[in-house]
Design a protein around this motif. Structure first.
Motif: not given
Ligand code: ADP
Ligand code: MG
Length: 402
Positions: A75, A77, A96-97, A100, A131, A133, A137, A139-143, A147, A176, A233
């Motif tokens: 990613s 990120f 970790d990330w 997902y 990835i 994006s 992250i 912000a409550g917009l479901s990043s 993914i 998730e 959060h």
């Molecule tokens: P959100 O409200 O943004 O969904 P979450 O805590 O549910 O917050 O998810 C955020 C997590 O998703 C990040 O900590 C990371 O692990 C993963 N994530 C978000 N964006 C990316 C990205 N571009 N690349 C890799 N992981 C990501």
């Protein structure tokens, strides 16, 4: 090779730098904003989110010939490249990330096992996935859903699974819940998979029936302003699980499968049976379900100018009954309301993240200035303000680079 758009060109270069080959295609899925219906999804209730014009894009290719059964993810990120044999994909092996996208690969592989047998699962080819994006992250917009859904549509096509959008939403939720360990409902993935331009997704989380509800924002020259408080959060460890447990306790105590079975008329009975805190948690969910239905009805009959009071009432319920707001969110909502917004509320799981305000487009500069000034006056961190456009959901067919 066909000519790529600048974004795909960037992504192809990022992919090549990390995985040593050109990607076979690009798939994308958006983040979401929930217009109304908070913490109702896991109570089998109603939600009304919409997909936004910020997306996760993934580039994917088959695994390198010398390691054909490897899942490899990267990613923009992170500097980390995570790789694992497909056969070793399991919730405990993921962290970790990368949990997902790899959680999605695991959930799809489980689906293949369950429907076609373990041989079919073993035959799934390895892949490399990158990835990129622009969904902020936390912000409550479901990043996270962006993914998951982008990875799900990519692997669905690469593995030729033929799953429908609603099934892929469920795969994202399984990833998730089980691979990441966050006990969230199906709302985020449904919005990301099923969104349409200038429309919201009215989802019944009991029947799983989803309906597109036109918002009509363009016609009325309205906008949805997001105020990201930048208070972070964490759903996996925060009060989210606690709220969920309260709801389950209330339902069990009332002898129903979920709070969806109860209506506002049942509230006096709940108040007698439940302790004050559990009662208020349940009252939020029950009244919120009713507000979502009313919002849909008003959008259909009168249009978006009519829904302001419901947005405002939803915020009060989350602040006082469900107790998931924070002072920064309350301030954002108050200032928006005082500045003439049609309605405003915190959105998302709470404990930080964003508020939304439904506003007339010309109001935006004055409203933004008022919010920034109020945050400065209180000594809060500078919030991030931006408009979101209700947009199309995930691309089911990738843009193939051939
Ligand atoms: P959100 O409200 O943004 O969904 P979450 O805590 O549910 O917050 O998810 C955020 C997590 O998703 C990040 O900590 C990371 O692990 C993963 N994530 C978000 N964006 C990316 C990205 N571009 N690349 C890799 N992981 C990501
Ligand atoms: Mg999330």
């Amino acid at each position: 090779m066909t000519e790529l758009s600048p974004l795909f060109e960037t992504l192809a270069a990022e992919f090549e730098a990390r995985h040593g080959s050109r990607p076979a295609g690009f798939w994308s899925a958006p983040g979401r904003v929930n217009l109304i219906g908070e913490h109702t999804d896991y109570n089998e209730g109603f939600v009304l989110p919409f997909a936004i014009d910020r997306r996760a894009v993934v580039a994917l290719a088959g695994a390198a010939p010398d390691a054909p059964a490897l899942a490899r993810v990267s990613s923009t990120f992170s500097d980390q490249i995570v790789e694992l044999a497909l056969a070793d994909l399991a919730p405990d092996a993921l962290a970790d990330w990368s949990a997902y996208p790899l959680g999605v690969a695991w959930a799809l592989a489980e689906h293949v096992s369950a429907t076609s047998g373990t041989e079919a699962r073993r035959a799934l080819p390895g892949f490399a996935l990158h990835i990129h994006s622009d969904v902020p992250i936390g912000a409550g917009l479901s990043s996270s859903a962006a993914i998951e859904c982008a990875a799900a549509v990519a692997l669905n096509e690469f593995w030729q699974l033929g799953l429908a959008p609603a099934e892929l939403a469920r795969i994202g939720q399984i990833a998730e819940n089980q691979a990441v360990g966050a006990p969230t409902g199906i709302m985020d993935q449904s919005a990301s998979m099923l969104g349409h331009t200038d429309a919201a997704v009215f989802l019944d989380c009991r029947s799983m029936n989803a309906e597109s509800v036109p918002l009509g924002l363009y016609a009325e020259d309205l906008e949805i302003l997001v105020i990201d408080t930048r208070v972070s959060h964490d759903h996996a460890t925060g009060g989210y699980a606690e709220r969920r447990a309260s709801c389950e306790r209330a339902a069990a105590e009332m002898g129903v499968k979920s709070l969806r079975e109860l209506s506002v008329a049942d509230l006096p009975r709940l108040q007698q049976r439940l302790d004050d805190e559990t009662f208020r948690r349940a009252r939020h969910v029950i009244s919120e379900n009713e507000r979502v239905e009313q919002t849909v009805r008003l959008l259909e009959t009168e249009g978006p100018l009519a829904i302001g009071a419901l947005l405002d009432a939803s915020h009060v319920s989350m602040r006082d009954d469900f107790e998931i707001s924070v002072p920064e969110l309350d301030l954002a909502v108050e200032v928006a309301q005082e500045g003439g917004a049609i309605g405003a509320r915190m959105t998302g799981g709470g404990f930080g993240g964003s508020a939304l305000a439904l506003i007339r487009r010309p109001q935006r500069p004055a409203l933004e200035a008022a919010v920034l000034e109020a945050f400065t006056a209180r000594g809060y961190r500078r919030p991030d303000l931006f408009v979101v456009q209700p947009s199309a959901g995930a691309t089911m067919k990738g843009h193939l680079d051939d």
